[in-house]
Each structure stands twice: as C-alpha cells, then as structure tokens.
Design a protein around this motif. Structure first.
Motif, short mmCIF file in Angstrom:
data_model
loop_
_atom_site.label_atom_id
_atom_site.label_comp_id
_atom_site.label_asym_id
_atom_site.label_seq_id
_atom_site.Cartn_x
_atom_site.Cartn_y
_atom_site.Cartn_z
N PRO A 136 -2.26 -11.33 4.84
CA PRO A 136 -2.36 -10.65 3.55
C PRO A 136 -2.84 -11.62 2.46
O PRO A 136 -2.43 -12.78 2.44
N GLU B 82 -2.02 -11.65 -0.53
CA GLU B 82 -0.90 -12.04 -1.38
C GLU B 82 -0.26 -13.34 -0.91
O GLU B 82 0.26 -14.11 -1.70
N LEU B 83 -0.29 -13.53 0.42
CA LEU B 83 0.30 -14.75 0.97
C LEU B 83 -0.46 -15.98 0.45
O LEU B 83 0.14 -16.98 0.05
N ALA C 297 0.37 -16.26 -3.24
CA ALA C 297 1.72 -16.78 -3.46
C ALA C 297 1.72 -18.29 -3.23
O ALA C 297 2.33 -19.04 -3.99
N ASP D 79 2.56 -21.22 -5.76
CA ASP D 79 3.58 -22.19 -5.36
C ASP D 79 3.03 -23.61 -5.31
O ASP D 79 3.72 -24.53 -4.88
N ILE E 31 1.22 -22.86 6.06
CA ILE E 31 1.26 -21.39 6.20
C ILE E 31 0.41 -20.93 7.39
O ILE E 31 0.91 -20.28 8.29
N PRO F 252 1.46 -22.46 11.20
CA PRO F 252 2.64 -21.87 11.83
C PRO F 252 2.46 -20.39 12.14
O PRO F 252 2.96 -19.90 13.14
N LEU F 253 1.69 -19.69 11.31
CA LEU F 253 1.53 -18.25 11.54
C LEU F 253 0.55 -17.96 12.68
O LEU F 253 0.53 -16.86 13.21
N LYS G 281 2.32 -9.73 10.55
CA LYS G 281 2.29 -11.06 9.96
C LYS G 281 3.38 -11.15 8.93
O LYS G 281 3.57 -10.26 8.15
N PHE H 162 5.15 -10.23 -6.03
CA PHE H 162 4.09 -9.35 -5.53
C PHE H 162 4.65 -8.04 -5.01
O PHE H 162 5.82 -7.94 -4.64
N ASN I 236 3.99 -6.49 -2.17
CA ASN I 236 4.45 -6.51 -0.78
C ASN I 236 5.26 -7.78 -0.50
O ASN I 236 5.30 -8.27 0.62
N ALA J 252 5.12 -10.79 -0.25
CA ALA J 252 4.39 -12.01 0.09
C ALA J 252 5.31 -13.17 0.39
O ALA J 252 5.09 -14.30 -0.02
N LEU J 253 6.38 -12.90 1.14
CA LEU J 253 7.23 -14.00 1.60
C LEU J 253 6.55 -14.67 2.78
O LEU J 253 5.82 -14.02 3.52
N TYR J 254 6.81 -15.96 2.96
CA TYR J 254 6.23 -16.66 4.10
C TYR J 254 7.04 -16.28 5.34
O TYR J 254 8.21 -16.62 5.44
N PRO J 255 6.42 -15.55 6.28
CA PRO J 255 7.20 -14.96 7.37
C PRO J 255 7.85 -15.98 8.31
O PRO J 255 8.84 -15.67 8.94
N HIS J 256 7.28 -17.17 8.39
CA HIS J 256 7.80 -18.14 9.35
C HIS J 256 8.85 -19.05 8.73
O HIS J 256 9.37 -19.93 9.41
N MET J 257 9.14 -18.85 7.45
CA MET J 257 10.13 -19.71 6.82
C MET J 257 11.41 -18.91 6.58
O MET J 257 11.36 -17.71 6.37
N ASN K 228 11.66 -20.41 1.86
CA ASN K 228 10.80 -19.63 0.98
C ASN K 228 11.06 -19.97 -0.48
O ASN K 228 10.13 -20.15 -1.25
N ARG L 157 12.36 -16.46 -5.48
CA ARG L 157 11.31 -17.46 -5.43
C ARG L 157 10.73 -17.70 -6.82
O ARG L 157 10.30 -18.80 -7.15
#
Lengths: 282, 337
Positions: free
Chosen positions: A171, A173-174, A177, A181, A192, A195-196, A282, B82, B84, B86-91, B96, B147
């Motif tokens: 996405p 947005e990721l 974000a 950050d 990011i 790892p994904l 994801k 955001f 959706n 937009a969190l980092y899925p692997h953390m 996060n 966050r």
C-alpha cells in the motif's frame, strides 16, 4: 469433486498412480542401478530390484570418484554445484530486488524503458546468447572459475518482474507512513520492503537454487579443469567415456546424489515457498 | 505545538489538472480543524500538501512560523494517521510506535518512556508485543494514533481515520479522538467526507467543494448561516430543502432567480400553516421521522416527531428567520434585507 462416487474415486486414483509411475520410473531405475555391479546394466535386462553393491558404489563415488575418466570425487563436484547454485540464487535475488526497487519507487527518465528492456531479456536465456556470453566471459578471464559460472546467469527478468509485482501490492500509505517516520529510501528498503518480501524471497530462492543446480550447458562449456566441474555437467562427462562401457552403477549413484540437495531445499523451504507464492495480504 | 498558516495554496498536477485552488486558512495553536467536502473536492490533497506527501505548486504553507514548502515530511514536525492505518505489518505494536523515534535517534530510554505513555493514554498496553494482524480494526486505529502521539509533533494530520471502522466503533472513536486532542492540545487537521463527524469534532470547519473553500467557521456558524447553497445542502442531515424561486423580493440582487433554503427541522406542522404538502413517503428513524412530499412541483423533506399523526396532506409553517436565500447561478448567500 463435489460428488463422492466410489467409481470416480477409483478412476482418479488410477490416473494419479499412472502419472506417478511414469514420473517415478526413471528415478527408480536410477536408484536401483546405483546398487548393482557395473555390468548389471549392460546384460540386456534392466534390474528392477536393489542389488548388494550400494555401500560400495556410494562410498566409492563419495570418496575417490572414477579416476579413470579424470573425474574429481562427487563430493567436490557437489560443492562446486552448491557454490554455483547458491551464487546464482542469492545473486538473482539481490539484483532483482534492487532493480525492482528502483523501477517501482523512483521516478527517473526512461524508467519504463528500463523496465521493458529488462523484461525483454526474458526472451534471451543463456542458451540463446551462449556464444557472445562465452566470448565476454572468456575475454574477462573468467573461464574455469566460480564467477564465470555464476555471473552470466545472475541477471533475472523473471525475478525482477516478480518483485515488481510484490512491491506494487504494497500500500502507498506504508511508503508514506515510513516517509513521515523519517525513513529515507534505503532505510525504507531495509526496514520495510525486505522483511515484507521475505516469503517471496524464499520462494524465489527455491526456484533459483534448483535452476542454478540444474545448469548443464553453461558449466559444460566453460569448465575445462576437472576441479571446476559441477555435478550435473559431471554426470554427462562420466557417461561419455572413450574405448570402454560407461559405468552405469557409478553414474546412477552420482545422479541420485545430485538429486538430493534440490530435494532437501524443497522439503525444508516448502512452507515458506508456498506462502511466498500464494500470500497476498500485506 | 504550533499554528499552521496556509496562504493562496494551490495544486496543479503535471497534466494540468487542478486539484485545489487559492486556499487560505489560519489555524490557531491547539485548534481542531476539520476539512469536509464530497469526494474529489481536494480535501485529502490539501492535507497531503500540509504533510509534504504532495508538492505545493502555488502559495505557501507554514507550520509554527516556518515555511515548509520544500521541507521533507519527516522534518515538518507533523504526524499523520491514515485511513487504512498503514501499520508496518512485520513489526510488533511496540516497534511500530518506536520506529519513527528510532529513525530520529531518540535515546532508548526516551523511546520507552514515550511508548509507555502513549500505550497508557490509548489503553493499548496489553498488546504492545502483538503484530498488527492480530488486532481488530479499532485496536489498529488506536495503534495508528499511538504512532502519531509518541512523536509529540507540532500537529496531527488525520486522513479519514475512521472510515474503515463500523458505525458503532466510529462513534466511540470519534469521541475519543476529540477528548484526546483536547487533552494533548495539539493542533490538528482532520479530513472527512462525513458531515456528522465533521460537525462533532471540529473547532472550526472548512467546507471544500471543487478544490475551493466554500466556508470556514465553527460548526454552528456553518449550520446556521451557510455561505452558499452547496454548504447548505452538504452540512446538516437531512439536507436542507432548496427550492428554486423565480424572483426573490426585497433583497439586493432582485430580478435574479434565487434559491430558497429551508431546513427540514424548520418546517413545523401547524393547522394555520400556509404551505400544503402532499406526502409521498415516510422514513422512520425511531425518535423522529422524515416525511418526504411535494408542494407544487418542488420536493420537500420535513422532520417530525415520531408520534405525530400523519394526514394525507400536511400543513406547514416556517419562521421567516429560518429561511435562507441564495443566488441561483453562483449559489452565494444573499443577505437578508
């Protein structure tokens, strides 16, 4: 199937068993032949059950090898193959990851042109470009070396395309974000994206490891010293001996040994492999 | 904490498409501003320009007195939530929250302190070590806000943060966001297409339409004195009745065709009412009911108590104070004489 009719079940099994037999028969023959004496295969009837020479054949191949045809021991050829397969698989992953990253996340002139050029190389596998590639590798003095075995096979349009698709599903947005950050491009890539894409990397590793391991024509062409032989090309060299019959028992033992590493890779990475190919969330 | 000043801001995409035009907003320190408008009105683009995710092609945006036009999002001292998440899925949740601080080389002890504090405020302490996928939508939204909070930014930017939640959760989260913003006192810009959300959250509303500001004001100002026919029909639920009028007497601009606006709740059933409406349909809302009907050729909606009788035709009256007048072509509000 929605219905559960005994006859259809039976039919399905017949078809599947037939398929398994067709696929497995050559493997079976190889396995059986590797346990007989060297002349058992030449008597006219192919043995279908194990002989008693298994220990002798395998220890001979793993130990000294067939010195008569100037072959190194199987262990050494497998080591060469391993270096090559690992180099090809890891190299392909590294290069295609970074090129997909460039294509998806950066706006630079001729970006799409670059993508299509990479994509069009899909139509040019090693076999097609083998003469010019040989010339280049020879001029670079890389004949008979690990880099010579690995580098010409390392670029991969397929893998680049795969990672491009993976990155496109991330996405936006990721990315945004991460930007807010305070992650710069390389940090974003490392923290990011990598790892994904882990499962996709694993899937690709399995495919590319087997691809690298099974390479035949290229190693056959550029390895001239026996210390650089890879196992798949080595099998071929064993079977073409002058003035004598091929020693099928040793050749088959080598073939069986050559099958093991890809098999192990598939078995141990199967879970990640399947996940990498089907996972969409994801 | 900071004020945000947006001056003559505009956005033209390389293809020539204009997304927003000539926006001027002064946001005071600690103010909660809601950008509201229909989809495609440019509200998200405006927010993303403040965030630095879209480049600014015209005008300036300054945060805390510093023009940020050419400053990277990470250095604008803002945090964004955001739609959706937009969190980092692997953390994990903790990672996060900490990621932005880590990138800023905040000392470890300080990160831990802030994460613990945010977890306390948002009550997410019990799942700090879980991955986002193990959380419900509401929990993810809290983490997304966490966050933003840990960064202790000058401003929060919310991009439709509640749109992915179910109706009930949306209402509770709405209250929480309002309460949280009041407690932290951080300047906030919030984008939504939901006028109810906008009304309840905002200190001041900015109503946008087609890339332009239609009106800026407190929710009540906007509700009571909509600056244009668009605002009138967009803010307030059910929407204001707008009736075409051939001429509007006793007003500047007489001779022009106009629009008469009457809110459904301003139409009061009364035996001596002058307006006779034929009822077409009734919507029951529980406490009230919406009565749809027509007077002459014009459709009208009236809000009525649920227990009132429903005759075939309804006699209605309206306080002249509650009548709004607009120009037909521009939609601009006409001052009362």
């Amino acid at each position: 199937m929605v219905e559960n009719r005994p006859f259809l079940n039976f039919l399905a099994h017949v078809v599947l068993i037939f398929g398994v037999v067709v696929v497995a028969l050559p493997v079976w023959v190889a396995l059986v032949a590797s346990t007989h004496e060297s002349n058992a295969f030449l008597r006219g009837t192919v043995p279908m059950w194990f002989g008693d020479q298994a220990v002798h054949n395998y220890s001979r191949m793993l130990g000294t090898g067939i010195s008569t045809s100037g072959m190194p021991p199987v262990g050494w050829m497998m080591f060469n193959s391993l270096i090559m397969a690992l180099g090809v698989a890891l190299g392909k992953i590294a290069i295609s990851l970074t090129s997909a990253f460039a294509i998806v996340y950066f706006r630079f002139p001729f970006r799409m042109a670059a993508f299509w050029i990479i994509f069009s190389t899909m139509m040019l596998p090693v076999e097609v470009r083998i003469v010019p590639t040989f010339k280049v590798v020879a001029d670079l003095g890389m004949l008979n070396s690990y880099p010579g075995l690995i580098i010409p096979l390392i670029a991969s349009a397929t893998a680049t395309f795969l990672f491009r698709q993976v990155f496109l599903t991330m996405p936006d947005e990721l990315t945004e974000a991460a930007r807010i950050d305070g992650a710069g491009p390389m940090k974003f890539f490392r923290d990011i994206l990598l790892p994904l894409s882990r499962t996709n990397m694993a899937a690709l590793f399995v495919i590319m490891f087997i691809y690298g391991w099974n390479q035949y024509l290229w190693p056959l062409l550029i390895t001239t010293g026996s210390d650089m032989y890879t196992i798949v090309a080595g099998i071929k060299r064993m079977s073409t001996v002058a003035d004598t019959d091929p020693q099928w028992n040793y050749i088959m033992a080598t073939a069986v040994l050559a099958m093991l590493p890809p098999l192990l890779v598939v078995i141990f990475m199967q879970r990640l492999f399947v996940k990498g190919l089907v996972e969409t969330e994801k | 904490m900071a004020q945000i000043t947006i001056e003559n801001l505009g956005k033209v995409y390389p293809g020539g498409t204009r997304a927003v035009e000539d926006i001027n907003i002064d946001i005071a320190d600690g103010e909660f501003i809601v950008l509201v408008g229909p989809s495609g009105c440019g509200k998200s683009t405006l927010l993303r320009m403040v965030a630095g995710l879209e480049s600014i092609t015209e005008g300036t945006c300054s945060i805390g007195g510093r023009v940020v036009n050419d400053i990277e999002p990470a250095e604008r001292d803002i945090a964004m939530v955001f739609q959706n998440y937009a969190l980092y899925p692997h953390m994990t949740v903790r990672q996060n929250l900490a990621y932005g601080l880590k990138n800023r080389r905040t000392p470890k002890a300080e990160i831990d302190r802030r994460v613990a504090e945010a977890a306390e405020i948002l009550q997410i302490g019990s799942f700090l070590d879980r991955k986002p996928r193990a959380l419900s939508g509401g929990q993810r939204q809290r983490v997304a806000m966490g966050r933003a909070i840990v960064r202790e930014p000058a401003a929060f930017l919310f991009d439709e943060p509640l749109s992915n939640l179910d109706a009930k959760l949306r209402i509770t989260m709405r209250l929480e966001i309002k309460e949280l913003q009041r407690r932290l006192g951080t300047t906030s810009i919030y984008v939504t297409h939901d006028q109810l959300e906008a009304m309840t959250l905002a200190d001041r509303l900015v109503v946008l339409n087609k890339g332009r500001v239609e009106q800026i004001g407190t929710p009540l100002e906007v509700y009571r004195n909509p600056a244009s026919a668009f605002v009138a029909s967009f803010i307030g639920s059910p929407a204001m009745n707008l009736i075409a009028a051939r001429a509007v007497p006793h007003l500047p601009g007489t001779g022009h065709a106009g629009l008469i606006g009457i809110r459904p709740e301003s139409l009061i059933p009364s035996a001596d009412g002058q307006i006779e409406m034929t009822i077409d349909a009734v919507e029951e809302l529980g406490a009230t009911r919406l009565v749809h009907g027509h007077v002459g050729g014009e459709a009208l909606t009236v809000t009525m108590p649920a227990d009132a009788d429903l005759p075939e035709t309804l006699r209605l009256k309206v306080d002249p104070q509650d009548i709004h007048l607009f120009q037909a072509e521009s939609g601009a509000r006409l001052a009362r004489a």
